[in-house]
Write an enzyme that holds these catalytic residues in place. Structure first.
Site, mmCIF file in Angstrom:
data_model
loop_
_atom_site.group_PDB
_atom_site.id
_atom_site.type_symbol
_atom_site.label_atom_id
_atom_site.label_comp_id
_atom_site.label_asym_id
_atom_site.label_seq_id
_atom_site.Cartn_x
_atom_site.Cartn_y
_atom_site.Cartn_z
ATOM 1 C CD GLU A 246 -7.150 0.647 5.139
ATOM 2 O OE1 GLU A 246 -6.715 0.069 4.142
ATOM 3 O OE2 GLU A 246 -6.832 0.323 6.298
ATOM 4 C CG HIS B 191 1.452 3.274 1.497
ATOM 5 N ND1 HIS B 191 1.202 4.465 2.132
ATOM 6 C CD2 HIS B 191 0.503 2.408 1.909
ATOM 7 C CE1 HIS B 191 0.128 4.312 2.902
ATOM 8 N NE2 HIS B 191 -0.319 3.071 2.783
ATOM 9 C CG HIS C 213 2.944 -0.497 0.444
ATOM 10 N ND1 HIS C 213 3.348 -0.686 1.747
ATOM 11 C CD2 HIS C 213 1.620 -0.839 0.406
ATOM 12 C CE1 HIS C 213 2.319 -1.119 2.466
ATOM 13 N NE2 HIS C 213 1.274 -1.238 1.674
ATOM 14 N NE ARG D 255 -1.862 -4.580 -1.869
ATOM 15 C CZ ARG D 255 -1.977 -3.974 -0.695
ATOM 16 N NH1 ARG D 255 -3.084 -4.094 0.005
ATOM 17 N NH2 ARG D 255 -0.989 -3.257 -0.217
HETATM 18 C C1 SIN Z 1 -2.155 0.803 4.880
HETATM 19 O O1 SIN Z 1 -2.673 0.513 5.946
HETATM 20 O O2 SIN Z 1 -2.170 1.931 4.416
HETATM 21 C C2 SIN Z 1 -1.458 -0.269 4.126
HETATM 22 C C3 SIN Z 1 -2.286 -1.453 4.090
HETATM 23 C C4 SIN Z 1 -2.280 -2.050 2.742
HETATM 24 O O3 SIN Z 1 -1.217 -2.061 2.125
HETATM 25 O O4 SIN Z 1 -3.329 -2.435 2.259
#
Ligand code: SIN
Length: 493
Positions: A123, A239, A337, A372
């Site tokens: 990620e 997000h 988010h 974060r």
């Molecule tokens: C995501 O999966 O993009 C969101 C997960 C998160 O907020 O860390």
């Protein structure tokens, strides 16, 4: 039991009362009960209704042979934009691999490759594959279901659903429990040596959000009214890839793990405009820039080359929206988010009020800084949930007699406030708009605005139009608010 004008009033007592049944509350409750004390867990809805249940991200942990807690910490600090509390980062990154092991011993089955190795996802902001999932993008659901059944079956944990905590019970400066309202307007007080608030986040204060409707900072209100300090309220993460769709599906989260598997972001002209795996703040700001003159439009998430078998709930949500991701462009734009700020705690989840703990998204350990790192939030719930449960059992017993709790009227959140927060305290903001929020009828909107106004710089998740640079003087500084005291700036060890 006594009777009040509203109905019957009952008083119960226990050792530890936990408010909230998301991952942090469940794990804190189990940890305290496993340490040998009685626990009462109260939740406003049913056991499987909060943000954790809907979480699509997994658990970030250094579990790969080529990874280490130090590398995880370095990525967390880099994403946090010189605003993380380093000691909280170290605790999280060192302890989270063991928490994953504990979950496995409780029966959670993490996704694995056919040869048995954990299937770790990549990620944004992570230098490699580091995110463990269970049930693919349904990780939150898997975890909450597994832990709820352990909690429900534990002989020392008593669960009360549909129980709305109205205030924290404070006696002589110490939190001695909670006052709550049950169905049919009956009132309940629970006296406890320790109270753990785990009520989740506040991103649904903003009109456009990935969060369930109830994520409106109830824990912040409870703790603030009880005298606890709140911090970093100006740091809200947007997000980058929330669905732009019809009412009901607008804001649906399209996890970053999709970009880890090759999903591309395409601008209004069909071209790529950002590194899809950059930290979240960078991607959200790039999209906001792309949409600057078209605030209600969307960019495209191109999923044509992404195998969707590992994303069952996303495939279902897109089908429900009439989109076939093998051919159709998927419209996305940022949405509120995650709240990096919250109730100030130390590294054992203790707040500034003795007897009161906070854990999970409602808390602010300083771990996340101004942005974060993806999938550090479920990790936080586990590491600090356990620490909270273990520390809570050591609190002294609550006094036998204490003045009755004060039941303050609960403020009403309106759609107008949510719209104003989105307009004036979004990804891009300035003093003019934030100033208008200072008179908002909703108290949290005023506190967020005051903190955001005081931070005269651009950092992490937000961009100040009037202060486009980051101020080195504010590196590692936290803006703290508490009742009856002016906003102050603190540096945390
Ligand atoms: C995501 O999966 O993009 C969101 C997960 C998160 O907020 O860390």
């Amino acid at each position: 039991m006594s009777t009040t004008a509203q109905g019957a009033e009952q008083e119960l007592s226990t050792d530890v009362v936990v408010v909230g049944a998301g991952l942090a509350g469940l794990w804190a409750a189990l940890s305290a009960a496993q340490a040998g004390v009685n626990v009462m867990l109260l939740t406003a809805g049913s056991m499987q209704a909060g943000s954790s249940y809907w979480a699509q991200g997994g658990i970030a942990a250094a579990l790969d042979d080529e990874d280490s807690p130090e590398l995880h910490a370095a990525d967390t600090l880099a994403a946090g934009r010189l605003a993380c509390r380093r000691s909280a980062v170290e605790v999280l990154c060192q302890e989270i691999p063991e928490s994953v092991g504990q979950l496995e011993r409780l029966g959670v089955r993490f996704d694995r490759h056919p040869d048995g190795r954990l299937a770790l996802a990549r990620e944004g902001g992570h230098r490699g594959r580091r995110v463990a999932h269970a049930g693919g993008s349904a990780t939150g659901q898997e975890l909450v279901e597994a832990l709820s059944s352990h909690v429900a079956g534990h002989p020392r944990i008593h669960v009360l659903e549909h129980t709305m905590v109205q205030s924290l019970w404070v006696h002589d400066g110490r939190c001695v429990g909670v006052a709550a309202r049950l169905k049919r307007d009956d009132c309940l007080r629970v006296k406890a040596r320790a109270t753990i608030v785990a009520t989740g986040g506040a991103a649904a204060l903003w009109q456009r959000t990935t969060n369930p409707r109830g994520a409106t900072g109830t824990g912040w209100l409870l703790a603030y009214a009880a005298g606890a300090a709140l911090a970093d309220l100006e740091f809200v993460q947007f997000h980058p890839t929330a669905l732009v769709g019809q009412d009901g599906s607008d804001g649906f989260l399209l996890t970053e793990a999709l970009r880890g598997e090759g999903a591309l972001l395409l601008g209004r002209g069909g071209e790529r405009f950002v590194d899809e795996l950059a930290p979240r703040d960078e991607v959200a700001l790039a999209i906001a820039g792309e949409l600057r003159d078209h605030p209600h439009a969307a960019v495209v998430l191109d999923l044509r080359d992404v195998p969707l078998q590992g994303f069952p709930n996303i495939a279902a949500a897109l089908a429900h929206e009439g989109l076939d991701p093998r051919h159709d462009p998927v419209p996305v734009a940022p949405a509120a988010h995650y709240a990096m700020g919250g109730i100030v705690t130390d590294l054992h989840a203790r707040t500034s009020v003795p007897g009161l703990y906070a854990v999970g998204e409602c808390a602010c350990t300083g771990l996340h800084g101004a942005n974060r790192l993806a999938s550090n939030s479920l990790a936080e719930c586990l590491v600090f949930g356990r620490r909270a449960g273990m520390a809570a059992v050591c609190e002294p017993a609550a006094p036998a007699s204490s003045a009755a709790p004060i039941r303050a009227p609960w403020p009403t959140l309106t759609d107008a406030t949510r719209e104003r927060l989105w307009r004036h305290a979004g990804v891009q903001r300035d003093a003019d708009g934030l100033g208008r929020l200072l008179n908002d009828p909703y108290p949290l909107a005023r506190l967020i605005a005051a903190s955001a106004l005081a931070r005269c710089e651009t950092r992490g998740a937000h961009q100040r139009r009037d202060y486009p640079d980051t101020s080195p003087a504010l590196d590692f500084r936290h803006f703290v608010v508490a009742q009856d005291s002016p906003l102050r700036i603190e540096a945390w060890d």
